[in-house]
Scaffold this motif. Structure first.
Motif, PDB file in Angstrom:
ATOM      1  N   ALA A 113       0.819  -1.211   0.000  1.00 37.78           N
ATOM      2  CA  ALA A 113       0.000   0.000   0.000  1.00 37.78           C
ATOM      3  C   ALA A 113       0.847   1.252   0.000  1.00 37.78           C
ATOM      4  CB  ALA A 113      -0.934   0.003   1.210  1.00 37.78           C
ATOM      5  N   ALA A 114       2.072   1.167   0.514  1.00 37.55           N
ATOM      6  CA  ALA A 114       2.938   2.352   0.554  1.00 37.55           C
ATOM      7  C   ALA A 114       3.234   2.861  -0.852  1.00 37.55           C
ATOM      8  CB  ALA A 114       4.239   2.023   1.276  1.00 37.55           C
ATOM      9  N   GLY A 115       3.228   1.965  -1.824  1.00 37.12           N
ATOM     10  CA  GLY A 115       3.472   2.380  -3.212  1.00 37.12           C
ATOM     11  C   GLY A 115       2.269   3.044  -3.855  1.00 37.12           C
ATOM     12  N   ALA A 116       1.123   3.009  -3.174  1.00 39.95           N
ATOM     13  CA  ALA A 116      -0.092   3.587  -3.757  1.00 39.95           C
ATOM     14  C   ALA A 116       0.007   5.100  -3.876  1.00 39.95           C
ATOM     15  CB  ALA A 116      -1.305   3.199  -2.912  1.00 39.95           C
ATOM     16  N   GLU A 117       0.749   5.732  -2.977  1.00 41.96           N
ATOM     17  CA  GLU A 117       0.872   7.192  -3.046  1.00 41.96           C
ATOM     18  C   GLU A 117       1.566   7.615  -4.335  1.00 41.96           C
ATOM     19  OE1 GLU A 117       2.879  10.880  -0.515  1.00 41.96           O
ATOM     20  OE2 GLU A 117       2.389   9.003   0.497  1.00 41.96           O
ATOM     21  N   ASP A 118       2.679   6.963  -4.666  1.00 46.17           N
ATOM     22  CA  ASP A 118       3.358   7.277  -5.927  1.00 46.17           C
ATOM     23  C   ASP A 118       2.487   6.906  -7.124  1.00 46.17           C
ATOM     24  OD1 ASP A 118       5.589   8.307  -4.688  1.00 46.17           O
ATOM     25  OD2 ASP A 118       6.713   6.419  -4.746  1.00 46.17           O
ATOM     26  N   LEU A 245      -9.649  -1.461   5.591  1.00 45.83           N
ATOM     27  CA  LEU A 245      -9.482  -0.419   4.574  1.00 45.83           C
ATOM     28  C   LEU A 245      -8.580  -0.897   3.441  1.00 45.83           C
ATOM     29  CD1 LEU A 245      -9.103   2.790   6.796  1.00 45.83           C
ATOM     30  CD2 LEU A 245     -11.160   1.866   5.710  1.00 45.83           C
ATOM     31  N   PHE A 246      -7.511  -1.630   3.780  1.00 46.14           N
ATOM     32  CA  PHE A 246      -6.644  -2.201   2.743  1.00 46.14           C
ATOM     33  C   PHE A 246      -7.440  -3.157   1.857  1.00 46.14           C
ATOM     34  CE2 PHE A 246      -2.607  -1.549   5.453  1.00 46.14           C
ATOM     35  CZ  PHE A 246      -2.329  -0.367   4.797  1.00 46.14           C
ATOM     36  N   GLU A 247      -8.273  -3.974   2.489  1.00 49.41           N
ATOM     37  CA  GLU A 247      -9.074  -4.938   1.735  1.00 49.41           C
ATOM     38  C   GLU A 247     -10.027  -4.208   0.776  1.00 49.41           C
ATOM     39  OE1 GLU A 247     -11.847  -8.899   2.613  1.00 49.41           O
ATOM     40  OE2 GLU A 247     -11.508  -7.417   4.193  1.00 49.41           O
ATOM     41  N   ALA A 248     -10.649  -3.139   1.266  1.00 47.82           N
ATOM     42  CA  ALA A 248     -11.562  -2.365   0.417  1.00 47.82           C
ATOM     43  C   ALA A 248     -10.798  -1.682  -0.721  1.00 47.82           C
ATOM     44  CB  ALA A 248     -12.288  -1.318   1.264  1.00 47.82           C
ATOM     45  N   ALA A 249      -9.605  -1.165  -0.410  1.00 46.15           N
ATOM     46  CA  ALA A 249      -8.799  -0.510  -1.446  1.00 46.15           C
ATOM     47  C   ALA A 249      -8.405  -1.496  -2.537  1.00 46.15           C
ATOM     48  CB  ALA A 249      -7.558   0.112  -0.817  1.00 46.15           C
ATOM     49  N   ALA A 250      -8.022  -2.707  -2.129  1.00 45.77           N
ATOM     50  CA  ALA A 250      -7.634  -3.726  -3.106  1.00 45.77           C
ATOM     51  C   ALA A 250      -8.812  -4.119  -3.984  1.00 45.77           C
ATOM     52  CB  ALA A 250      -7.077  -4.949  -2.383  1.00 45.77           C
ATOM     53  N   ALA A 251      -9.978  -4.327  -3.369  1.00 48.37           N
ATOM     54  CA  ALA A 251     -11.163  -4.723  -4.129  1.00 48.37           C
ATOM     55  C   ALA A 251     -11.584  -3.616  -5.095  1.00 48.37           C
ATOM     56  CB  ALA A 251     -12.309  -5.050  -3.167  1.00 48.37           C
ATOM     57  N   THR A 252     -11.526  -2.373  -4.629  1.00 46.75           N
ATOM     58  CA  THR A 252     -11.897  -1.243  -5.493  1.00 46.75           C
ATOM     59  C   THR A 252     -10.952  -1.127  -6.676  1.00 46.75           C
ATOM     60  OG1 THR A 252     -12.796  -0.037  -3.595  1.00 46.75           O
ATOM     61  CG2 THR A 252     -12.271   1.254  -5.548  1.00 46.75           C
ATOM     62  N   THR A 253      -9.658  -1.290  -6.414  1.00 49.42           N
ATOM     63  CA  THR A 253      -8.662  -1.163  -7.475  1.00 49.42           C
ATOM     64  C   THR A 253      -8.823  -2.261  -8.521  1.00 49.42           C
ATOM     65  OG1 THR A 253      -7.127  -0.196  -5.876  1.00 49.42           O
ATOM     66  CG2 THR A 253      -6.199  -0.959  -7.946  1.00 49.42           C
ATOM     67  N   MET A 254      -9.089  -3.493  -8.063  1.00 52.06           N
ATOM     68  CA  MET A 254      -9.257  -4.591  -9.013  1.00 52.06           C
ATOM     69  C   MET A 254     -10.556  -4.442  -9.810  1.00 52.06           C
ATOM     70  SD  MET A 254      -7.701  -7.993  -7.119  1.00 52.06           S
ATOM     71  CE  MET A 254      -8.718  -7.859  -5.648  1.00 52.06           C
TER      72      MET A 254
END
Length: 334
Positions: A113-118, A245-254
């Motif tokens: 997730a840290a790479g999501a900012e870039d 929140l990580f799980e939701a972010a991953a699902a949204t991104t996919m």
């Protein structure tokens, strides 16, 4: 007693006039020999220039259509490339983050997730891409960026998390922020209308525009921003909610990735339509060029023979003029 030259003034003027006319003919013939084109298009049209004017008008129209399609193909190609880059960002985050959360490996989840900012900054930068002085993803407002500074949007999302009561509330509020009518709309700087359709042949047009506030783009940005804000060292969201929140972010991104694939497929259909139109216009231009050449071109062998004949005619006039200018009574009586 005759002391002047034998040729009178009228004869001299007649020779000068003939020489002038032959010079003009020689210049015309020289241009035809050099260019391969008939100099007198009126004569080439058989006295009726309407057909040549019609061909010329059709050639100009086909040239404009070619220019329009070339510009549209460039816009569409770059739009497709940007959309492909967004898809790559989704591919790079979603599956890995989802797998880490599924293993309950929060250390790995935070690293991914840290790479999501870039990735988010990269996405915003790409969505502000311009082509030929026009912003591609700002709709009809082609003269300005599509999105505000990425740090401003990330700060908005961080503030949303800070005000959430729990994980479900945080996810719902971030979703509301990126929905139509939410805070993200203020960060979208483009127009609500699409950019003008691309003109193709026969007066038809084609939709090739994508905007930074399209549903699939909003969804991707939502997933990336949620992951980035949750992984931020200054995370101020609900306690113990990071895994959810990580799980939701991953699902949204996919999910966004699948929508981006469909959007790119539609762009691919537009690319094919533009290519088909380009082929048709090219064939029409070739046919028009053949018709124009048939009516206006000058056979190089005929042009060379004509030039040589006129050149010889001019040489004969010069020779006669020279001889007459030297003729006097003494020479005549010899």
């Amino acid at each position: 007693m005759i002391t002047g030259p034998l040729p009178d003034l009228a004869a001299t003027l007649r020779l000068q006039r003939d020489a002038g006319q032959v010079r003009v003919a020689l210049e015309r013939s020289g241009r035809e020999l050099n260019t391969g084109r008939k100099a007198d298009l009126f004569a080439a049209s058989g006295g009726d220039p309407r057909r040549l004017l019609a061909i010329e008008g059709s050639q100009a129209r086909a040239a404009r259509e070619t220019e329009s399609i070339t510009l549209a193909k460039g816009r569409l190609s770059l739009t497709q490339a940007v959309m492909g880059g967004l898809q790559d960002l989704a591919d790079g985050l979603g599956p890995e983050l989802a797998a880490a959360v599924a293993r309950d490996d929060m250390t790995s989840a935070r690293l991914h997730a840290a790479g999501a900012e870039d990735a988010f900054r990269n996405a915003v930068q790409n969505l502000n891409t311009t082509y030929a002085g026009r912003t591609l993803f700002s709709g009809a407002a082609v003269d300005r960026p599509a999105l505000d500074d990425p740090d401003v949007i990330l700060a908005d999302v961080a503030a949303v998390l800070a005000g959430a009561a729990d994980a479900a509330d945080a996810i719902a509020q971030v979703e509301t922020y990126f929905d139509v009518g939410g805070g993200f709309d203020a960060r979208y700087l483009g127009a609500a209308e699409d950019a003008p359709r691309a003109g193709i042949d026969s007066g038809d047009s084609l939709e090739i525009s994508r905007r930074a506030d399209d549903p699939e783009v909003r969804e991707l940005l939502r997933g990336l921003a949620l992951a980035a804000a949750t992984a931020d060292s200054a995370y101020a969201g609900p306690a113990g909610a990071q895994g959810t929140l990580f799980e939701a972010a991953a699902a949204t991104t996919m999910s966004a990735r699948e929508s981006l694939v469909q959007s790119r497929a539609m762009l691919g259909l537009s690319e094919q339509a533009l290519e088909d139109a380009s082929v048709r216009i090219s064939a029409r231009r070739d046919a028009l060029d053949l018709a124009w050449n048939a009516a206006t071109s000058k056979d190089p062998y005929d042009a060379a023979a004509e030039f040589q004949a006129i050149e010889q005619q001019l040489e004969r006039i010069f020779l006669i003029t020279s001889r007459l200018s030297r003729l006097n009574l003494t020479d005549f009586l010899r």
